[in-house]
Design an enzyme around this catalytic site. Sequence first.
Site, PDB file in Angstrom:
ATOM      1  N   LEU A  45       0.784  -1.241   0.000  1.00  0.00           N
ATOM      2  CA  LEU A  45       0.000   0.000   0.000  1.00  0.00           C
ATOM      3  C   LEU A  45       0.816   1.291   0.000  1.00  0.00           C
ATOM      4  CD1 LEU A  45      -2.993  -0.983   2.326  1.00  0.00           C
ATOM      5  CD2 LEU A  45      -2.824  -1.093  -0.162  1.00  0.00           C
ATOM      6  N   ASP A  46       2.138   1.188  -0.085  1.00  0.00           N
ATOM      7  CA  ASP A  46       2.940   2.397  -0.249  1.00  0.00           C
ATOM      8  C   ASP A  46       4.122   2.117  -1.176  1.00  0.00           C
ATOM      9  OD1 ASP A  46       3.527   5.093   0.049  1.00  0.00           O
ATOM     10  OD2 ASP A  46       4.669   4.806   1.905  1.00  0.00           O
ATOM     11  N   LEU A  47       3.835   1.369  -2.253  1.00  0.00           N
ATOM     12  CA  LEU A  47       4.874   1.093  -3.242  1.00  0.00           C
ATOM     13  C   LEU A  47       5.183   2.372  -4.004  1.00  0.00           C
ATOM     14  CD1 LEU A  47       3.622  -2.322  -4.660  1.00  0.00           C
ATOM     15  CD2 LEU A  47       5.674  -1.941  -3.269  1.00  0.00           C
TER      16      LEU A  47
END
Length: 195
Positions: A45-47
């Site tokens: 969710l924070d690539l």
Amino acid sequence: VDGETLSQRIASTPDYFKNRKNTDKFIRQLLDVVGYLHSHQVLHLDLKPDNILLTRINHDVKIIDLGCCYTDAFQDTIGHTNAFAAPEQLAGQAVDVRTDIYAIGRILETLPDHAIYNKVIARCTAECPKDRYQSVGEILHDIDGRRPFFRYIATVVAIVASLTVCLVFITHHQNSSPVKQEAPMNSVALPKENQ
């Protein structure tokens, strides 16, 4: 990890990703790592480029900063980076593997000469999750799917080149061979006493 982030690699060595082999290796490893997370019911969710490291030795992909990840045990995550976050994530709606897939498309856009991946990027970053790839395996399948066509073209070019070389050799050999004058087959030389 002894390495640098994807952002740093692009800034310090812009030609690194102009080599197709390096780009393919990077994408394959990125998909393998994210696929591994997804197979264990973990969403990153924070690539983003700053959360992807490339090691100094062998340039292998490492994913860092799982502080915003979503698991069965930690479901109320709200972290993300706006430039790489999927529309449903920005809207506070339900997230799934397609949310990370959206970020993968945005990451691919940051690579130099990414145009060859435009179809993959477009599908990864589709506005509606149902229009995106449903797994990283599907992305890999599409990336691998274009290779047989290129192998076919390379094979045809190699065959045509080989035939051309053979024809040039044969033509040159025929033109450069001396032509011997032989006596006609039906004439027979008689001994002098019979003449």
